[in-house]
Design a protein around this motif. Structure first.
Motif, PDB file in Angstrom:
ATOM      1  N   UNK A   1      -3.492   3.762  -1.695  1.00  0.00           N
ATOM      2  CA  UNK A   1      -3.149   4.197  -0.345  1.00  0.00           C
ATOM      3  C   UNK A   1      -4.397   4.075   0.523  1.00  0.00           C
ATOM      4  N   UNK A   2      -4.350   3.240   1.562  1.00  0.00           N
ATOM      5  CA  UNK A   2      -5.532   3.029   2.408  1.00  0.00           C
ATOM      6  C   UNK A   2      -5.959   4.296   3.137  1.00  0.00           C
ATOM      7  N   UNK A   3      -5.105   5.298   3.179  1.00  0.00           N
ATOM      8  CA  UNK A   3      -5.445   6.563   3.837  1.00  0.00           C
ATOM      9  C   UNK A   3      -6.049   7.581   2.873  1.00  0.00           C
ATOM     10  N   UNK A   4      -5.985   7.294   1.581  1.00  0.00           N
ATOM     11  CA  UNK A   4      -6.496   8.240   0.587  1.00  0.00           C
ATOM     12  C   UNK A   4      -7.527   7.538  -0.291  1.00  0.00           C
TER      13      UNK A   4
ATOM     14  N   UNK B   1      -1.151 -10.468 -16.081  1.00  0.00           N
ATOM     15  CA  UNK B   1      -1.641 -10.607 -14.711  1.00  0.00           C
ATOM     16  C   UNK B   1      -1.539  -9.277 -13.969  1.00  0.00           C
ATOM     17  N   UNK B   2      -2.499  -9.056 -13.098  1.00  0.00           N
ATOM     18  CA  UNK B   2      -2.555  -7.815 -12.342  1.00  0.00           C
ATOM     19  C   UNK B   2      -2.818  -8.139 -10.874  1.00  0.00           C
ATOM     20  N   UNK B   3      -2.115  -7.457  -9.996  1.00  0.00           N
ATOM     21  CA  UNK B   3      -2.255  -7.622  -8.554  1.00  0.00           C
ATOM     22  C   UNK B   3      -2.689  -6.277  -7.977  1.00  0.00           C
ATOM     23  N   UNK B   4      -3.617  -6.320  -7.027  1.00  0.00           N
ATOM     24  CA  UNK B   4      -4.077  -5.107  -6.356  1.00  0.00           C
ATOM     25  C   UNK B   4      -3.476  -5.074  -4.954  1.00  0.00           C
ATOM     26  N   UNK B   5      -2.973  -3.887  -4.579  1.00  0.00           N
ATOM     27  CA  UNK B   5      -2.261  -3.751  -3.309  1.00  0.00           C
ATOM     28  C   UNK B   5      -2.824  -2.590  -2.490  1.00  0.00           C
ATOM     29  N   UNK B   6      -3.169  -2.892  -1.251  1.00  0.00           N
ATOM     30  CA  UNK B   6      -3.556  -1.866  -0.284  1.00  0.00           C
ATOM     31  C   UNK B   6      -2.303  -1.532   0.521  1.00  0.00           C
ATOM     32  N   UNK B   7      -1.786  -0.330   0.354  1.00  0.00           N
ATOM     33  CA  UNK B   7      -0.527   0.075   0.999  1.00  0.00           C
ATOM     34  C   UNK B   7      -0.797   0.958   2.225  1.00  0.00           C
ATOM     35  N   UNK B   8       0.208   1.012   3.087  1.00  0.00           N
ATOM     36  CA  UNK B   8       0.231   1.824   4.316  1.00  0.00           C
ATOM     37  C   UNK B   8      -0.600   1.224   5.443  1.00  0.00           C
ATOM     38  N   UNK B   9      -0.635  -0.095   5.516  1.00  0.00           N
ATOM     39  CA  UNK B   9      -1.397  -0.738   6.587  1.00  0.00           C
ATOM     40  C   UNK B   9      -0.744  -0.527   7.945  1.00  0.00           C
ATOM     41  N   UNK B  10       0.526  -0.111   7.941  1.00  0.00           N
ATOM     42  CA  UNK B  10       1.226   0.136   9.205  1.00  0.00           C
ATOM     43  C   UNK B  10       0.596   1.287   9.985  1.00  0.00           C
TER      44      UNK B  10
ATOM     45  N   UNK C   1      -0.166  -4.439   2.321  1.00  0.00           N
ATOM     46  CA  UNK C   1       1.278  -4.247   2.501  1.00  0.00           C
ATOM     47  C   UNK C   1       1.574  -2.944   3.229  1.00  0.00           C
ATOM     48  N   UNK C   2       2.808  -2.884   3.691  1.00  0.00           N
ATOM     49  CA  UNK C   2       3.353  -1.630   4.205  1.00  0.00           C
ATOM     50  C   UNK C   2       4.740  -1.473   3.598  1.00  0.00           C
ATOM     51  N   UNK C   3       4.862  -0.490   2.724  1.00  0.00           N
ATOM     52  CA  UNK C   3       6.175  -0.209   2.154  1.00  0.00           C
ATOM     53  C   UNK C   3       7.097   0.347   3.238  1.00  0.00           C
ATOM     54  N   UNK C   4       6.517   0.999   4.244  1.00  0.00           N
ATOM     55  CA  UNK C   4       7.319   1.607   5.316  1.00  0.00           C
ATOM     56  C   UNK C   4       8.004   0.559   6.184  1.00  0.00           C
ATOM     57  N   UNK C   5       7.256  -0.473   6.596  1.00  0.00           N
ATOM     58  CA  UNK C   5       7.871  -1.472   7.479  1.00  0.00           C
ATOM     59  C   UNK C   5       8.147  -2.805   6.777  1.00  0.00           C
ATOM     60  N   UNK C   6       7.785  -2.906   5.503  1.00  0.00           N
ATOM     61  CA  UNK C   6       8.106  -4.096   4.712  1.00  0.00           C
ATOM     62  C   UNK C   6       7.086  -5.219   4.760  1.00  0.00           C
TER      63      UNK C   6
ATOM     64  N   UNK D   1      -9.003  -5.478   8.226  1.00  0.00           N
ATOM     65  CA  UNK D   1     -10.287  -6.145   8.490  1.00  0.00           C
ATOM     66  C   UNK D   1     -11.356  -5.700   7.491  1.00  0.00           C
ATOM     67  N   UNK D   2     -11.053  -4.654   6.738  1.00  0.00           N
ATOM     68  CA  UNK D   2     -12.008  -4.135   5.757  1.00  0.00           C
ATOM     69  C   UNK D   2     -12.034  -5.014   4.519  1.00  0.00           C
ATOM     70  N   UNK D   3     -13.158  -4.937   3.825  1.00  0.00           N
ATOM     71  CA  UNK D   3     -13.301  -5.659   2.564  1.00  0.00           C
ATOM     72  C   UNK D   3     -13.181  -4.663   1.413  1.00  0.00           C
TER      73      UNK D   3
END
Length: 137
Positions: free
Chosen positions: A17-20, A42-51, A74-79, A58-60
């Motif tokens: 969660x990008x907020x936590x 295989x493993x994928x890393x996801x930054x969620x809640x970008x909405x 990604x944003x699970x909220x807006x898809x 823009x962060x690294x």
């Protein structure tokens, strides 16, 4: 997490969660645990809640780069990017399953093809076999 969560997994999607910030910090321990049970999937890393704040895109985030893992905002909220993420994860999982050299996958394949009924019949036959008598001289 429990080892059963990884049983027969062919891909992993690790989401923070990008907020936590604590969820991002947990990636290291989650990844270490994943690799104990499934060293090759295989493993994928996801930054969620970008909405919530698009500036976060823009962060690294170095975790994914450090381990050479695909990374998605990604944003699970807006898809946003959710369908792309799952399509890519499914493709990776199928490719992995078809070409796996992982020892655990080999063991699981053997167990799946193991005929329990045939094994039980062999055990029954062993129990009912007459004892061999030594040859008389």
């Amino acid at each position: 997490m429990h080892a059963s969560y990884y049983h027969q997994a062919h891909a992993c999607i690790m989401v923070f969660d990008v907020q936590r910030k604590v969820t991002y910090k947990n990636l290291n321990s989650w990844y270490k645990e994943l690799r104990e049970f499934r060293p090759e999937i295989p493993c994928i890393v996801v930054a969620n809640k970008i909405d919530v704040d698009m500036k976060v895109t823009q962060k690294s985030f170095n975790f994914a780069r450090k381990f050479g893992l695909p990374f998605y905002f990604v944003s699970a909220a807006d898809g946003t990017n959710v369908v792309k993420l799952f399509n890519d994860a499914i493709k990776m999982a199928v490719a992995y399953k078809e070409n796996s050299q992982d020892f655990m996958d080999e063991v699981l394949r053997e167990l799946e093809s193991f005929d329990l009924q045939k094994s039980e019949n062999l055990s029954d036959q062993e129990e009912s076999c007459p004892e061999e008598k030594p040859p008389s001289a």
